[in-house]
Design an enzyme around this catalytic site. Structure first.
Site, PDB file in Angstrom:
ATOM      1  N   HIS A 121       0.810  -1.222   0.000  1.00  0.00           N
ATOM      2  CA  HIS A 121       0.000   0.000   0.000  1.00  0.00           C
ATOM      3  C   HIS A 121       0.841   1.268   0.000  1.00  0.00           C
ATOM      4  CE1 HIS A 121      -3.421  -2.538   1.986  1.00  0.00           C
ATOM      5  NE2 HIS A 121      -3.307  -2.770   0.688  1.00  0.00           N
ATOM      6  N   THR A 191      -3.443  -8.177  11.236  1.00  0.00           N
ATOM      7  CA  THR A 191      -4.348  -7.638  10.230  1.00  0.00           C
ATOM      8  C   THR A 191      -5.739  -8.217  10.432  1.00  0.00           C
ATOM      9  OG1 THR A 191      -4.781  -7.370   7.852  1.00  0.00           O
ATOM     10  CG2 THR A 191      -3.663  -9.400   8.516  1.00  0.00           C
ATOM     11  N   ASN A 216      -2.560 -12.528  16.293  1.00  0.00           N
ATOM     12  CA  ASN A 216      -3.513 -11.429  16.437  1.00  0.00           C
ATOM     13  C   ASN A 216      -4.058 -11.441  17.864  1.00  0.00           C
ATOM     14  OD1 ASN A 216      -5.779  -9.635  15.987  1.00  0.00           O
ATOM     15  ND2 ASN A 216      -5.545 -10.053  13.804  1.00  0.00           N
TER      16      ASN A 216
HETATM   17  C1  BV8 Z   1      -8.111  -2.459  -5.127  1.00  0.00           C
HETATM   18  C2  BV8 Z   1      -3.150   2.958   2.550  1.00  0.00           C
HETATM   19  C3  BV8 Z   1      -9.036  -2.852  -7.192  1.00  0.00           C
HETATM   20  C4  BV8 Z   1      -3.876   4.255   2.692  1.00  0.00           C
HETATM   21  C5  BV8 Z   1      -4.916   1.260   2.655  1.00  0.00           C
HETATM   22  C6  BV8 Z   1     -12.141  -7.307  -3.676  1.00  0.00           C
HETATM   23  C7  BV8 Z   1     -11.072  -7.241  -4.572  1.00  0.00           C
HETATM   24  C8  BV8 Z   1     -10.416  -6.037  -4.804  1.00  0.00           C
HETATM   25  C9  BV8 Z   1     -10.805  -4.879  -4.115  1.00  0.00           C
HETATM   26  C10 BV8 Z   1     -11.862  -4.949  -3.218  1.00  0.00           C
HETATM   27  C11 BV8 Z   1     -12.519  -6.144  -3.000  1.00  0.00           C
HETATM   28  N1  BV8 Z   1     -13.492  -5.920  -2.081  1.00  0.00           N
HETATM   29  C12 BV8 Z   1     -13.461  -4.629  -1.712  1.00  0.00           C
HETATM   30  C13 BV8 Z   1     -12.496  -4.004  -2.394  1.00  0.00           C
HETATM   31  C14 BV8 Z   1     -12.187  -2.600  -2.262  1.00  0.00           C
HETATM   32  C15 BV8 Z   1     -11.151  -2.315  -1.196  1.00  0.00           C
HETATM   33  C16 BV8 Z   1     -11.353  -3.067   0.078  1.00  0.00           C
HETATM   34  O1  BV8 Z   1     -10.692  -4.072   0.313  1.00  0.00           O
HETATM   35  N2  BV8 Z   1     -12.239  -2.554   0.905  1.00  0.00           N
HETATM   36  C17 BV8 Z   1     -12.457  -3.160   2.206  1.00  0.00           C
HETATM   37  C18 BV8 Z   1     -12.637  -2.050   3.250  1.00  0.00           C
HETATM   38  C19 BV8 Z   1     -13.662  -4.065   2.098  1.00  0.00           C
HETATM   39  N3  BV8 Z   1      -9.831  -2.556  -1.722  1.00  0.00           N
HETATM   40  C20 BV8 Z   1      -9.251  -1.566  -2.422  1.00  0.00           C
HETATM   41  O2  BV8 Z   1      -9.803  -0.529  -2.722  1.00  0.00           O
HETATM   42  C21 BV8 Z   1      -7.832  -1.828  -2.888  1.00  0.00           C
HETATM   43  N4  BV8 Z   1      -7.767  -1.523  -4.268  1.00  0.00           N
HETATM   44  O3  BV8 Z   1      -8.215  -3.605  -4.867  1.00  0.00           O
HETATM   45  O4  BV8 Z   1      -8.366  -1.938  -6.330  1.00  0.00           O
HETATM   46  C22 BV8 Z   1      -9.339  -2.150  -8.397  1.00  0.00           C
HETATM   47  C23 BV8 Z   1      -9.837  -2.896  -9.436  1.00  0.00           C
HETATM   48  C24 BV8 Z   1     -10.137  -2.285 -10.585  1.00  0.00           C
HETATM   49  C25 BV8 Z   1      -9.944  -0.905 -10.731  1.00  0.00           C
HETATM   50  C26 BV8 Z   1      -9.448  -0.149  -9.672  1.00  0.00           C
HETATM   51  C27 BV8 Z   1      -9.147  -0.776  -8.499  1.00  0.00           C
HETATM   52  C28 BV8 Z   1      -6.859  -0.863  -2.192  1.00  0.00           C
HETATM   53  C29 BV8 Z   1      -6.779  -1.172  -0.724  1.00  0.00           C
HETATM   54  C30 BV8 Z   1      -5.669  -0.329  -0.080  1.00  0.00           C
HETATM   55  C31 BV8 Z   1      -6.308   0.770   0.715  1.00  0.00           C
HETATM   56  N5  BV8 Z   1      -5.239   1.483   1.425  1.00  0.00           N
HETATM   57  N6  BV8 Z   1      -3.900   1.907   3.241  1.00  0.00           N
HETATM   58  C32 BV8 Z   1      -3.857   4.715   4.118  1.00  0.00           C
HETATM   59  O5  BV8 Z   1      -3.064   4.169   4.922  1.00  0.00           O
HETATM   60  O6  BV8 Z   1      -4.610   5.656   4.421  1.00  0.00           O
HETATM   61  S1  BV8 Z   1      -5.759   0.088   3.525  1.00  0.00           S
HETATM   62  C33 BV8 Z   1      -5.460   0.275   5.188  1.00  0.00           C
HETATM   63  O7  BV8 Z   1      -6.125  -0.803   5.803  1.00  0.00           O
HETATM   64  C34 BV8 Z   1      -4.016   0.128   5.646  1.00  0.00           C
HETATM   65  O8  BV8 Z   1      -3.089  -0.179   4.642  1.00  0.00           O
HETATM   66  C35 BV8 Z   1      -4.116  -1.054   6.625  1.00  0.00           C
HETATM   67  O9  BV8 Z   1      -2.948  -1.709   6.798  1.00  0.00           O
HETATM   68  C36 BV8 Z   1      -5.128  -1.782   5.885  1.00  0.00           C
HETATM   69  C37 BV8 Z   1      -5.714  -3.001   6.423  1.00  0.00           C
HETATM   70  O10 BV8 Z   1      -6.055  -2.814   7.749  1.00  0.00           O
HETATM   71  P1  BV8 Z   1      -5.244  -3.685   8.815  1.00  0.00           P
HETATM   72  O11 BV8 Z   1      -3.792  -3.513   8.554  1.00  0.00           O
HETATM   73  O12 BV8 Z   1      -5.769  -5.062   8.797  1.00  0.00           O
HETATM   74  O13 BV8 Z   1      -5.590  -2.911  10.128  1.00  0.00           O
HETATM   75  P2  BV8 Z   1      -6.934  -3.051  10.998  1.00  0.00           P
HETATM   76  O14 BV8 Z   1      -6.991  -1.892  11.937  1.00  0.00           O
HETATM   77  O15 BV8 Z   1      -8.094  -3.335  10.099  1.00  0.00           O
HETATM   78  O16 BV8 Z   1      -6.682  -4.384  11.853  1.00  0.00           O
HETATM   79  C38 BV8 Z   1      -5.653  -4.377  12.832  1.00  0.00           C
HETATM   80  C39 BV8 Z   1      -5.569  -5.805  13.324  1.00  0.00           C
HETATM   81  O17 BV8 Z   1      -4.470  -5.905  14.225  1.00  0.00           O
HETATM   82  C40 BV8 Z   1      -6.806  -6.257  14.100  1.00  0.00           C
HETATM   83  O18 BV8 Z   1      -7.157  -7.572  13.681  1.00  0.00           O
HETATM   84  C41 BV8 Z   1      -6.337  -6.269  15.556  1.00  0.00           C
HETATM   85  O19 BV8 Z   1      -6.972  -7.288  16.318  1.00  0.00           O
HETATM   86  C42 BV8 Z   1      -4.872  -6.573  15.379  1.00  0.00           C
HETATM   87  N7  BV8 Z   1      -3.993  -6.067  16.442  1.00  0.00           N
HETATM   88  C43 BV8 Z   1      -4.099  -4.888  17.126  1.00  0.00           C
HETATM   89  N8  BV8 Z   1      -3.050  -4.787  17.994  1.00  0.00           N
HETATM   90  C44 BV8 Z   1      -2.291  -5.905  17.832  1.00  0.00           C
HETATM   91  C45 BV8 Z   1      -2.884  -6.722  16.853  1.00  0.00           C
HETATM   92  N9  BV8 Z   1      -2.374  -7.909  16.476  1.00  0.00           N
HETATM   93  C46 BV8 Z   1      -1.234  -8.313  17.091  1.00  0.00           C
HETATM   94  N10 BV8 Z   1      -0.605  -7.587  18.047  1.00  0.00           N
HETATM   95  C47 BV8 Z   1      -1.101  -6.393  18.435  1.00  0.00           C
HETATM   96  N11 BV8 Z   1      -0.459  -5.688  19.396  1.00  0.00           N
END
Ligand code: BV8
Ligand code: ZN
Length: 254
Positions: A121, A191, A216
């Protein structure tokens, strides 16, 4: 069976593995003080992804998005890699083929000393012009009444991160999925398994026969599809796991 939160199988598979991949999300940086996205108090709980991390939001309110990213980069710059990041550097030295694939944009794996990193990303330490694509210097401050624009063509400057709806860097995603063919063991650390296509990688690895374990605080959205969920903070679990792998590898040599 020791009282470790991970199985002997995971330790043994890691000790014998030729190819190891570790996929990380915001959770691995939580213990460095960087808020995750979806945990209570996480970044998104203050803003919705559609509000800030997408092109339309940026074009609608470039000053807000520029200020938000400058703030996030300041937070990342002031954070330090934690014991989880450092444990992956040690594991990399023990394994012949090792790659960190990260969704994080905070540069902490690089600063910890990991060598082989795929940034799915992008990275907050890089900016570029939306018009001429020229790399742009980072700025430390953006006031409410200014916009950061390109010195070459006056286009708007944006962070080099992948926003929702944007394609991931071609080389990063091709290299990442190519690794899923031969990986022996994959760790999925901190994640929620919500964002795609990053969340598809572990499933691809598992369908190719890899042993896939997540580390996690809770079972993630894809946890039920993996071999093992290791519950605990990555800053504690990873150092302990890497020590156990080191001991197991030494026993193999004796
Ligand atoms: C794309 C940068 C396609 C910006 C980020 C299916 C296929 C393709 C795309 C999609 C699809 N379904 C939906 C989509 C669209 C979308 C998507 O996935 N939406 C989600 C919300 C449903 N995907 C996209 O748009 C991607 N683009 O596929 O394009 C396309 C096709 C044709 C034409 C055009 C495009 C782009 C996705 C990238 C978005 N950018 N980041 C920024 O930083 O602002 S995403 C963002 O979320 C970060 O990168 C982050 O890393 C990422 C994921 O979140 P996590 O890292 O998992 O963090 P989260 O808080 O969610 O979870 C934390 C976890 O840690 C928890 O489980 C917690 O319990 C745990 N934790 C906490 N503390 C600890 C711990 N674990 C261990 N130890 C600890 N101490
Ligand atoms: Zn320009």
């Amino acid at each position: 069976m020791s009282n470790a939160p991970y199985s002997d199988t995971l330790v043994d598979r890691l000790a014998c593995a030729e190819c190891v991949v570790v996929s990380t999300g915001a959770g691995i940086s939580a213990e460095s003080g960087i808020a995750t996205f979806r945990d209570p108090g996480g970044i998104w709980t203050q803003f919705k992804p559609e509000e800030l991390s997408n092109v339309d939001a940026f074009l609608r309110n470039p000053n807000l998005v520029q200020r938000w990213f400058v703030e996030r980069r300041r937070i990342a710059d002031n954070a330090a890699p934690n014991a989880g990041h450092r444990a992956l550097v040690e594991l990399e030295a023990m394994v012949s083929e090792f790659t960190v694939i990260t969704q994080n944009v905070d540069d902490l794996h690089c600063r910890a000393g990991s060598k082989n990193i795929i940034e799915l990303h992008g990275n907050l330490t890089r900016n570029y012009c939306i018009d001429c694509k020229e790399p742009a210097d980072i700025v430390d401050e953006v006031s409410e009444d200014t916009l950061v624009t390109c010195a070459t063509c006056s286009g708007l400057i944006r962070p080099d991160v992948v926003w929702f709806g944007e394609m991931l860097p071609e080389k990063a995603i091709v290299d990442a999925f190519a690794l899923m063919v031969n990986v022996d063991v994959m760790l999925v650390v901190g994640t929620s398994g919500i964002v795609r296509p990053a969340a598809d990688l572990p499933l691809s690895a598992r369908s190719n026969g890899a042993y896939v374990a997540e580390i996690n605080l809770e079972v993630s959205e894809i946890g039920h599809l993996l071999d093992e969920t290791v519950l605990g903070p990555s800053g504690t679990v990873l150092p302990s796991l890497v020590e156990a792998v080191r001991t197991a590898k030494e026993a193999l040599i004796e």
